[in-house]
Design a protein around this motif. Structure first.
Motif, PDB file in Angstrom:
ATOM      1  N   ARG A  22       0.862  -1.195   0.000  1.00 54.93           N
ATOM      2  CA  ARG A  22       0.000   0.000   0.000  1.00 54.93           C
ATOM      3  C   ARG A  22       0.895   1.241   0.000  1.00 54.93           C
ATOM      4  O   ARG A  22       1.764   1.391   0.859  1.00 54.93           O
ATOM      5  N   LYS A  28       0.286   5.707   7.223  1.00 54.81           N
ATOM      6  CA  LYS A  28      -0.778   5.312   8.146  1.00 54.81           C
ATOM      7  C   LYS A  28      -0.205   4.632   9.385  1.00 54.81           C
ATOM      8  O   LYS A  28      -0.743   4.767  10.481  1.00 54.81           O
ATOM      9  N   GLY A  31       1.657   7.293  11.995  1.00 56.28           N
ATOM     10  CA  GLY A  31       0.951   8.469  12.507  1.00 56.28           C
ATOM     11  C   GLY A  31       1.153   9.707  11.654  1.00 56.28           C
ATOM     12  O   GLY A  31       0.699  10.790  12.012  1.00 56.28           O
ATOM     13  N   TYR A  35      -5.674  12.819   9.352  1.00 60.27           N
ATOM     14  CA  TYR A  35      -7.114  12.668   9.187  1.00 60.27           C
ATOM     15  C   TYR A  35      -7.776  14.007   9.546  1.00 60.27           C
ATOM     16  O   TYR A  35      -7.117  14.886  10.112  1.00 60.27           O
ATOM     17  N   ILE A 236      -9.620   9.089   5.698  1.00 62.26           N
ATOM     18  CA  ILE A 236     -10.873   9.021   6.457  1.00 62.26           C
ATOM     19  C   ILE A 236     -10.822   7.821   7.389  1.00 62.26           C
ATOM     20  O   ILE A 236     -10.461   6.722   6.965  1.00 62.26           O
ATOM     21  N   LEU A 465     -11.268   5.091   1.307  1.00 59.56           N
ATOM     22  CA  LEU A 465     -12.066   4.635   2.445  1.00 59.56           C
ATOM     23  C   LEU A 465     -11.349   3.521   3.228  1.00 59.56           C
ATOM     24  O   LEU A 465     -11.834   3.058   4.245  1.00 59.56           O
ATOM     25  N   GLY A 466     -10.196   3.116   2.710  1.00 62.98           N
ATOM     26  CA  GLY A 466      -9.474   1.999   3.312  1.00 62.98           C
ATOM     27  C   GLY A 466      -9.175   0.946   2.263  1.00 62.98           C
ATOM     28  O   GLY A 466      -8.454  -0.031   2.498  1.00 62.98           O
ATOM     29  N   GLN A 627      -3.306  -7.930  -2.647  1.00 65.47           N
ATOM     30  CA  GLN A 627      -3.213  -7.865  -1.182  1.00 65.47           C
ATOM     31  C   GLN A 627      -4.309  -6.972  -0.586  1.00 65.47           C
ATOM     32  O   GLN A 627      -4.922  -7.319   0.425  1.00 65.47           O
TER      33      GLN A 627
ATOM     34  N   GLY B  97      -0.616  11.143  15.988  1.00 62.97           N
ATOM     35  CA  GLY B  97      -0.662   9.693  15.754  1.00 62.97           C
ATOM     36  C   GLY B  97      -1.604   8.994  16.721  1.00 62.97           C
ATOM     37  O   GLY B  97      -2.438   8.191  16.312  1.00 62.97           O
ATOM     38  N   LYS B  99      -4.833   8.556  18.679  1.00 66.75           N
ATOM     39  CA  LYS B  99      -6.145   9.059  18.244  1.00 66.75           C
ATOM     40  C   LYS B  99      -7.177   9.097  19.372  1.00 66.75           C
ATOM     41  O   LYS B  99      -7.199   8.210  20.233  1.00 66.75           O
ATOM     42  N   PHE B 149       3.846  -3.768   9.425  1.00 62.72           N
ATOM     43  CA  PHE B 149       2.421  -3.461   9.181  1.00 62.72           C
ATOM     44  C   PHE B 149       2.202  -3.140   7.705  1.00 62.72           C
ATOM     45  O   PHE B 149       1.239  -3.591   7.097  1.00 62.72           O
ATOM     46  N   ASP B 153       0.071  -5.297   4.852  1.00 57.94           N
ATOM     47  CA  ASP B 153      -1.155  -4.529   4.588  1.00 57.94           C
ATOM     48  C   ASP B 153      -2.059  -4.502   5.834  1.00 57.94           C
ATOM     49  O   ASP B 153      -3.274  -4.659   5.737  1.00 57.94           O
ATOM     50  N   GLN B 155      -3.457  -2.449   7.560  1.00 57.31           N
ATOM     51  CA  GLN B 155      -4.271  -1.259   7.811  1.00 57.31           C
ATOM     52  C   GLN B 155      -5.218  -1.057   6.643  1.00 57.31           C
ATOM     53  O   GLN B 155      -4.890  -1.345   5.508  1.00 57.31           O
ATOM     54  N   GLN B 156      -6.422  -0.600   6.971  1.00 62.33           N
ATOM     55  CA  GLN B 156      -7.336  -0.204   5.907  1.00 62.33           C
ATOM     56  C   GLN B 156      -7.562   1.303   6.048  1.00 62.33           C
ATOM     57  O   GLN B 156      -6.791   2.079   5.501  1.00 62.33           O
ATOM     58  N   CYS B 157      -8.577   1.707   6.804  1.00 67.17           N
ATOM     59  CA  CYS B 157      -8.728   3.162   6.950  1.00 67.17           C
ATOM     60  C   CYS B 157      -7.520   3.729   7.684  1.00 67.17           C
ATOM     61  O   CYS B 157      -7.120   4.854   7.453  1.00 67.17           O
ATOM     62  N   GLY B 158      -6.942   2.943   8.575  1.00 69.07           N
ATOM     63  CA  GLY B 158      -5.691   3.329   9.220  1.00 69.07           C
ATOM     64  C   GLY B 158      -5.823   4.132  10.493  1.00 69.07           C
ATOM     65  O   GLY B 158      -4.819   4.479  11.107  1.00 69.07           O
ATOM     66  N   PHE B 159      -7.032   4.415  10.923  1.00 71.67           N
ATOM     67  CA  PHE B 159      -7.212   5.291  12.094  1.00 71.67           C
ATOM     68  C   PHE B 159      -6.752   4.611  13.379  1.00 71.67           C
ATOM     69  O   PHE B 159      -6.239   5.247  14.280  1.00 71.67           O
ATOM     70  N   THR B 161      -4.446   2.279  13.392  1.00 70.38           N
ATOM     71  CA  THR B 161      -3.134   1.678  13.150  1.00 70.38           C
ATOM     72  C   THR B 161      -2.026   2.202  14.073  1.00 70.38           C
ATOM     73  O   THR B 161      -1.273   1.401  14.633  1.00 70.38           O
ATOM     74  N   PRO B 162      -1.895   3.525  14.267  1.00 77.87           N
ATOM     75  CA  PRO B 162      -0.823   3.976  15.165  1.00 77.87           C
ATOM     76  C   PRO B 162      -0.911   3.344  16.559  1.00 77.87           C
ATOM     77  O   PRO B 162       0.111   2.932  17.119  1.00 77.87           O
ATOM     78  N   ARG B 193     -11.953  -1.309  13.485  1.00 82.48           N
ATOM     79  CA  ARG B 193     -13.313  -1.446  12.972  1.00 82.48           C
ATOM     80  C   ARG B 193     -13.305  -1.992  11.548  1.00 82.48           C
ATOM     81  O   ARG B 193     -14.274  -2.642  11.135  1.00 82.48           O
ATOM     82  N   CYS B 194     -12.255  -1.731  10.796  1.00 80.86           N
ATOM     83  CA  CYS B 194     -12.194  -2.260   9.426  1.00 80.86           C
ATOM     84  C   CYS B 194     -11.916  -3.767   9.425  1.00 80.86           C
ATOM     85  O   CYS B 194     -12.062  -4.416   8.401  1.00 80.86           O
ATOM     86  N   THR B 196      -8.841  -5.546  10.401  1.00 81.21           N
ATOM     87  CA  THR B 196      -7.544  -5.850   9.781  1.00 81.21           C
ATOM     88  C   THR B 196      -6.745  -6.830  10.620  1.00 81.21           C
ATOM     89  O   THR B 196      -5.538  -6.967  10.445  1.00 81.21           O
TER      90      THR B 196
END
Lengths: 737, 212
Positions: A22, A28, A31, A35, A236, A465-466, A627, B97, B99, B149, B153, B155-159, B161-162, B193-194, B196
């Motif tokens: 990615r 991500k 940090g 966002y 987001i 969106l991820g 992936q 970072g 949240k 990480f 992969d 992480q998706q939205c990544g919020f 992740t930190p 929530r995603c 991962t």
């Protein structure tokens, strides 16, 4: 000459369908990614809303004197006024803007409001109580029978009699009750914005899955035009269908910013995010079905109800029974009006609930027959020529069932419902379900620039969106130009950029691949023209591969990508890529099918369910970034595990209060809850050649029914309503005993 | 950090008034604010600040300037008694970072290291952090954990992740040879929530094996 748009074959592709890192993964993970919540503007105010503590009431008085006196409070923005009726808990009454979070919160606490309490209703499962409270509203419905009523027959009467007759004739019948509670989106980044006026222009950092489509909403409510608004979102923190609009709190932030002349950050609190940020309608169903001696469903008769909040709605009857379309059916939908916040779109709207309420009934048919569930599902598919289903083709499901069964070792592990081995109080079981979804490409535009020094840059008003949007775009362009993804500069996330569709309905990857492959192939045709002239070869016989533009299959006749780009001239080559949703295209398609299987273990003494293994086989068309596509399916499955076992919005039946509107009480799946998850794409050439199809949603549909069926297979008794909490498991066991 | 609605069952005043241990004015400490989430750690925080202030009991109110050691640097920051470490990190040091996801640490999204131990920055008062070594995810920019990480992969939205990265770092520092079962059991303090989690397990296993 018109360019023929296409994807490279599996053999020729160097980037498409491969595993890629990615592009923004490290940002991500460290940090560095900013966002909306992380945007700190100089001199900003922090806004916080005071939510209504009651589910149904009228405002009698509002006194903000003490709040205004709190040190650090700068502005109080009223949203509701005296005599307003409030219809759900958490609804915002006013907003306090202050120098710090703490001061804003203290300001909210100091506001004095008197309410007149009104009776509330939130008992969504209790249809009798809803009727008594006059909270039901007729929803849609449909009846189809093979035998047609005569000219003189009363149609309703005929259908009722015909269904009775068919049920009587059936070799097997199921008389069932199934349900699924409302759940909340629980986005980890709450809804909100950080806004700033720059003269008469509004800059909005918005947590949104609709970068190109929210400027108009701000403009309309603020009496400016869309060109005066820029909506910006680099990252987001979760949306899942709940973040498409500015929302009234976004407009409020802009008003406060205007009134105070200062930037404003206004994010929902956790409780508000749970209360207001989005929820999925509940659904409860009574059904009678009949099947012939082979287990093929001949007749279906269901009535379901549920709530989408104070504005009535619910699970659409159009997806009942889910995927399967028996020759005779009657389905009736009733909507409840409850004192809960309005529902929002939720990853595959209607489908997870419809699947949970109906594919459980099909599994109960297998239980009744003491047959293998897999066989009953198979028999009810029909054939490609005479399908008994809608959505994907029976042959696709059949192949997927075979694949999933192998990965699950279904046949070796299978036992009839309730007939498995017991290890102490532990029993195990298998369950399956299947789903379909559209996922056709959304409209998308992009501006592609190729620089004379070989640089490639795209700009597109889409969002991540991820999904891994940036990576997907880089991979598509890298493939098209024979480069590697790290060589592509991707700009997304602003309403100032070329318009691209919202991320909803699994339409993003399809849409952006359309616009970018088109722009890429058009750009390459121009470059090939120049290279062809220079080399004295037919430009249509040139390909871009391995950092070179060369005669197809002949590396000796060509130039490097860099050299090819010098031929562009002094200024960059600019190409617009455009795709309009719904247009037939060789690059994208729609409608996928997926099959999922669950293996669970349950402690009959405690009612606790543990996931052993979960298998998801997904039809996806053309895989772009392998992936990231896998990550989507893993995530969808895990979200489904949470909905099956843990998630529920719990309201107090007396006060209507949403009592678990905190992450400590609203249980989501954690790392230790998921067991082994296996993801497999079904991608023979017949499916790959269809092009790109979105898959964010489809794999989130089946987990609930698959897990409920596995639990039923283990226990020999249906736990009718999900989430399958320990209490409900124990209650179901007790009811049977 | 502070409850937003005046729902009676979540009132910060209830928490403060329930808390009646002697020797320290909790009400003054809370200063009328609703740091409800921090109530659980109040005892330790209060003690720590008292010690930092010279061993005796002290009552602090209003804004004071304190020095915090964050990512190896000393920063002069302003804090009221109710100011959380997370607020200082995010608003004064622009270290975003960690949240703000939950009120009580149940999401793990604000995981940071305090003297090497994983803690939730939204449940710690800034003034109680004087004299402690605070490390945020930003200090791990060159660490193997974010790289693993990214490779997996995870992480998706990544919020989230930190927070997860810091949690994995702390967990593997403590258990460098953790098995997959231990990883699955030991990282339940954080929510994604995603969904991962599969990828996060892969990343942690990769780190244990040393091929990250």
């Amino acid at each position: 000459m018109a360019v023929e748009y296409s994807w490279p074959s599996k053999e020729k592709a160097t980037q498409i369908g491969k595993r890629h890192t990615r592009l923004d993964g490290l940002e991500k993970s460290t940090g560095a990614a900013k966002y909306t919540y992380d945007i700190n503007l100089k001199n900003q105010l922090i806004a916080r809303a005071l939510g209504c503590p009651h589910a149904h009431c009228k405002i009698k008085s509002i006194d903000t004197t003490a709040a205004q006196a709190v040190k650090g409070v700068v502005h109080i923005e009223p949203l509701r006024k005296v005599d307003d009726e409030i219809e759900w808990q958490g609804e915002m009454i006013l907003v306090v803007a202050a120098e710090s979070e703490a001061a804003a919160a203290e300001g909210c606490e100091k506001v004095k409001i008197e309410y007149e309490m009104l009776p509330s209703f939130t008992s969504e499962e209790d249809i009798a109580a809803a009727k008594a409270a006059k909270r039901t509203i007729k929803g849609g419905g449909k009846a189809v029978t093979v035998k047609e009523p005569g000219d003189d027959d009363d149609e309703d009467e005929f259908v009722t009699k015909e269904i009775e007759r068919l049920l009587k004739e059936a070799a097997y019948t199921v008389d069932g009750y199934y349900g699924i509670d409302a759940i909340t989106h629980s986005c980890l980044e709450p809804h909100g914005s950080t806004v700033e006026w720059q003269g008469n222009k509004l800059m909005v950092h918005l947590s949104t899955q609709n970068v190109s489509g929210t400027d108009e909403g701000f403009a309309k409510d603020l009496n400016i035009t869309s060109d005066d608004v820029e909506v910006h979102c680099d990252f987001i923190g979760g949306g899942f269908g709940s973040k498409f609009a500015p929302d009234y709190w976004g407009i409020a932030a802009a008003r406060i910013s205007k009134a105070t002349g200062r930037p404003v950050k206004f994010m929902l609190t956790r409780a508000q995010e749970q209360q207001l940020g989005g929820n999925r309608p509940s659904g409860y169903m009574k059904v009678k079905l009949g099947a012939n001696k082979d287990g093929i469903i001949t007749v279906w008769d269901s009535e379901h109800w549920g709530s989408a909040g104070a504005i009535p709605g619910g699970v659409s009857h159009t997806v009942v029974p889910y995927v399967f379309t028996p020759p005779n059916y009657r389905r009736l939908q009733t909507n409840l009006k409850t004192n809960t916040a309005q529902s929002r779109a939720w990853r595959a709207p209607n489908h997870p609930q419809a699947s949970a309420m109906t594919q459980t009934a099909i599994d109960d048919l297998a239980a009744k027959m003491q047959a293998n569930s897999l066989d009953v599902f198979l028999k009810n598919l029909g054939t490609d020529e005479k399908p008994l289903i809608s959505g994907a083709k029976p042959s696709v499901y059949k192949a997927e069932i075979e694949l999933a069964a192998k990965l699950m070792d279904w046949n070796a592990k299978w036992h009839p419902h309730g007939k498995g081995d017991k290890k102490g109080s532990i029993v195990e079981g298998l369950g399956m379900a299947l789903h379909t979804w559209g996922g056709g490409a959304n409209s998308s535009n992009c501006l592609l620039k190729i620089y004379p020094d070989g640089g490639v840059e795209t700009t597109c008003g889409t969002q991540d969106l991820g999904v891994g949007t940036r990576t997907v775009l880089a991979v598509v362009l890298a493939e098209t130009f024979g480069l590697t993804p790290d060589k592509i500069k991707v700009n997304i996330g602003s309403s100032r950029m070329p318009v691209s569709g919202p991320s909803g309905g699994s339409t993003t990857v399809g849409g952006i691949c359309e616009s970018h492959r088109r722009a890429g192939q058009d750009a390459f045709a121009s470059i090939a023209e120049l290279v062809g002239k220079k080399l004295g070869v037919d430009p249509t016989k040139l390909e871009a591969v391995g950092g070179r533009v060369q005669v197809i299959g002949d590396a000796s006749k060509g130039v490097s990508w860099k050299e090819a780009c010098t031929l562009i001239g002094m200024r960059p080559l600019e190409v617009n890529g455009s795709y309009k949703s719904g247009v037939d295209s060789p690059l994208s398609s729609k409608q996928v099918g997926g099959v999922q299987m669950a293996h669970v273990a349950i402690d009959r003494d405690t009612g606790i369910i543990k996931m052993r293994k979960f298998v998801a086989v997904q039809d996806i068309g053309l895989v772009v970034c392998r992936q990231q596509a896998e990550s989507q399916v893993y995530g969808a499955v895990i979200m489904g595990i949470a909905a099956a076992l843990f998630e529920q919005r719990i309201t107090d039946p007396k006060t209507g209060s949403f009592v678990n509107a905190e992450l400590s009480n609203y249980k989501l799946a954690r790392l230790g809850d998921i067991g082994e998850v296996v993801v497999e794409f079904y991608e023979p050439e017949s499916e790959r050649s269809r092009g790109v199809i979105g898959i964010g949603e489809p794999p989130a549909i089946s987990p609930i029914a698959a897990i409920s069926n596995a639990v039923c297979n283990a226990l020999g008794v249906r736990v009718p309503v999900v989430p399958l909490t320990p209490q409900r498991v124990l209650a179901a066991l007790k009811a049977k005993a | 950090m502070t409850p937003s609605t005046n729902t009676p069952e979540r009132s910060s005043r209830d928490v403060a008034s329930r808390d009646t241990a002697g020797g320290f004015s909790r009400r003054a400490f809370l200063h009328g604010s609703g740091a409800v989430a921090a109530a659980a750690t109040l005892q330790t925080s209060a003690t720590a600040f008292a010690q930092a202030a010279g061993g005796g009991t002290s009552i602090v109110s209003g804004e004071t300037t304190i020095e915090l050691s964050v990512n190896g640097k000393t920063h002069s920051v302003k804090a009221e008694p109710r100011t959380t470490l997370l607020e200082v990190l995010r608003y004064q040091l622009d270290l975003t970072g960690a949240k703000p996801v939950c009120n009580d640490g149940s999401s793990g999204a604000a995981t940071i290291l305090v003297d090497g131990k994983p803690m939730q920055a939204n449940t710690l008062f800034a003034i109680a952090m004087v004299g402690k070594q605070i490390e945020t995810v930003e200090s791990l920019a060159k660490d193997k954990v974010p790289a693993a990480f990214t490779a997996c992969d995870a992480q998706q939205c990544g919020f989230c992740t930190p927070g997860f990265v810091v949690a994995v770092k702390a967990f593997l520092d403590k258990k460098p040879k953790a098995t997959e079962t231990e990883i699955r059991e030991g990282l339940n303090g954080n929510i994604c929530r995603c969904g991962t989690y599969v990828n996060i397990v892969q990343a942690a296993v990769k780190l244990v094996k040393g091929d990250a």
